[in-house]
Write an enzyme that holds these catalytic residues in place. Structure first.
Site, PDB file in Angstrom:
ATOM      1  N   GLY A  74       0.829  -1.201   0.000  1.00 34.40           N
ATOM      2  CA  GLY A  74       0.000   0.000   0.000  1.00 34.40           C
ATOM      3  C   GLY A  74       0.860   1.247   0.000  1.00 34.40           C
ATOM      4  N   GLY A 117      -0.492   4.687  -0.751  1.00 33.01           N
ATOM      5  CA  GLY A 117      -1.524   5.198   0.137  1.00 33.01           C
ATOM      6  C   GLY A 117      -0.955   6.200   1.131  1.00 33.01           C
ATOM      7  N   ASN A 123     -10.312  -9.030   2.390  1.00 34.37           N
ATOM      8  CA  ASN A 123      -8.924  -8.893   2.826  1.00 34.37           C
ATOM      9  C   ASN A 123      -8.176 -10.217   2.797  1.00 34.37           C
ATOM     10  OD1 ASN A 123      -8.063  -6.082   3.719  1.00 34.37           O
ATOM     11  ND2 ASN A 123     -10.127  -6.218   4.544  1.00 34.37           N
ATOM     12  N   VAL A 129      -0.667  -3.646   9.433  1.00 35.71           N
ATOM     13  CA  VAL A 129      -1.305  -2.389   9.808  1.00 35.71           C
ATOM     14  C   VAL A 129      -2.725  -2.321   9.251  1.00 35.71           C
ATOM     15  CG1 VAL A 129      -1.159   0.142   9.627  1.00 35.71           C
ATOM     16  CG2 VAL A 129       0.928  -1.225   9.915  1.00 35.71           C
ATOM     17  N   GLY A 130      -2.926  -2.869   8.044  1.00 32.94           N
ATOM     18  CA  GLY A 130      -4.235  -2.821   7.394  1.00 32.94           C
ATOM     19  C   GLY A 130      -5.284  -3.583   8.179  1.00 32.94           C
ATOM     20  N   ASP A 154      -3.229   2.492  19.344  1.00 34.19           N
ATOM     21  CA  ASP A 154      -4.111   2.513  20.516  1.00 34.19           C
ATOM     22  C   ASP A 154      -3.307   2.778  21.788  1.00 34.19           C
ATOM     23  OD1 ASP A 154      -6.334   1.570  18.835  1.00 34.19           O
ATOM     24  OD2 ASP A 154      -5.263  -0.338  18.861  1.00 34.19           O
ATOM     25  N   ARG A 170      -2.321   6.385  21.920  1.00 34.55           N
ATOM     26  CA  ARG A 170      -3.485   7.208  22.245  1.00 34.55           C
ATOM     27  C   ARG A 170      -3.774   7.159  23.742  1.00 34.55           C
ATOM     28  NH1 ARG A 170      -6.977   5.035  17.023  1.00 34.55           N
ATOM     29  NH2 ARG A 170      -6.469   6.778  15.620  1.00 34.55           N
ATOM     30  N   HIS A 184      -7.664  -5.136  17.759  1.00 33.65           N
ATOM     31  CA  HIS A 184      -7.601  -3.731  17.337  1.00 33.65           C
ATOM     32  C   HIS A 184      -8.959  -3.383  16.743  1.00 33.65           C
ATOM     33  CE1 HIS A 184      -6.368   0.070  15.753  1.00 33.65           C
ATOM     34  NE2 HIS A 184      -6.572  -0.319  14.504  1.00 33.65           N
TER      35      HIS A 184
END
Length: 345
Positions: A18, A21, A112, A136-137, A166, A169, A194
């Protein structure tokens, strides 16, 4: 910064999927700058994209060349996974199928699986013997399980998924609430999936060595703040950012992916740990073989689940809910015949 040639390590190959992206774009220049693997680690970047986005990735490769990064030995662009993963030592699997309006979760998992099964098989055939992978996706945990199941020759512990965003955060919320430097906040844990069922757990957290609840109490914050503000804010932060920014988390996700690999390779600070979604060994009631977030310590390029964390009854109950979701995701892709020969338990 000048680096003496005799201090440089042999170059390693890093493959980013990706790559055209937003998260891939935000990651690549920092990888080239040594922010992920260290300032003495030369890298060869391999950018993997779908054919329709290959030209955009070629443009990114041109920009990387123009950056004149001393640690960047080469950049190559591919739309074939087998070529992109040839000899790779680190795989950042960022590209995934986003959830579309009206799409059921089972449909998202199936879409996916078509991506991560191919990438897992390509890694199995072509990657370096000591490859390390972070997915990560989203849905990251189960995408990592799918990829691992199609890579029978790669140890399952080499496939991880990112819950570092997470984790970060949660650190930020605690630091903000208490007026503390974020670097003083230690021993945070994200458990489980996640997703919105994740379990941010501050029971072991310290701030400058003091129990977090003592510091929170001094600021007039107790269990109600934890239950009604801290936990939902961490779990729903991504949706909040979309509502405010008009787009998903990009730079913070890229930073978290690099931090995940950085600590895996270079180690977690003494006395502290991080959160990584890794293959379960059956600890804390998480089914063996599921890829779940745990508190982990990293040394010498290896990670270890921290088995000495006491979970409150509330945290255990919430973790079981998150594990139940992981089981359902695994069972959904298994029922659709999407898991490979190393399908876990």
């Amino acid at each position: 910064m000048s680096t003496s040639a005799d201090t440089l390590l042999p170059p390693v190959t890093v493959t980013v999927t990706g790559a055209a992206g937003q998260i891939g774009y935000a990651s690549l220049f920092r990888i080239a700058n040594g922010d992920m693997l260290g300032k003495n680690q030369p890298v060869r970047l391999r950018l993997l994209e779908i054919p329709q986005a290959r030209q955009a990735a070629e443009g990114t490769a041109m920009e990387l060349a123009d950056g004149a990064f001393p640690l960047l030995e080469s950049v190559d662009v591919f739309d074939d996974a087998a070529q992109a993963f040839d000899g790779t030592g680190f795989g950042l699997l960022i590209g995934s199928k986003p959830r579309q309006k009206g799409m059921e979760r089972g449909d998202l998992l199936e879409a996916n699986a078509g991506i991560f099964s191919v990438q897992g098989a390509a890694l199995n055939e072509a990657a370096a013997d000591d490859v390390r992978i972070v997915v990560v996706g989203n849905p990251a945990n189960t995408n990592a399980l799918i990829a691992s199941s199609h890579a029978p020759d790669i140890p399952s512990e080499r496939f991880t998924a990112m819950t570092r965003l997470d984790h970060n955060r949660a650190l930020a919320q605690i630091a903000h609430a208490t007026g503390s430097p974020v670097g003083d906040v230690e021993r945070m844990t994200i458990w489980g999936n996640h997703s919105a069922t994740q379990v941010p757990d501050l029971d072991q957290v310290t701030i400058a060595g003091r129990p977090v609840r003592d510091v929170l109490s001094e600021h007039g914050l107790g269990e109600e703040w934890v239950r009604t503000s801290f936990i939902p804010t961490v779990a729903q932060r991504g949706a909040e950012i979309i509502a405010v920014r008009g787009g998903s988390s990009v730079a913070s996700a890229a930073h978290a992916a690099l931090a995940h690999v950085h600590d895996w390779v270079l180690g977690t600070p003494d006395g502290d740990w991080t959160s990584m979604a890794v293959v379960s060994d059956g600890s804390y009631g998480v089914d063996e073989g599921l890829i779940s977030s745990f508190p982990v310590t990293c040394r010498s390029g290896e990670y270890e689940i921290n088995h000495g964390v006491d979970l409150s009854e509330d945290a255990r109950r919430r973790l079981e809910s998150s594990v139940s979701e992981l089981r359902e995701e695994r069972d959904t892709v298994r029922a659709k015949g999407l898991l490979g020969p190393k399908a876990g338990h």
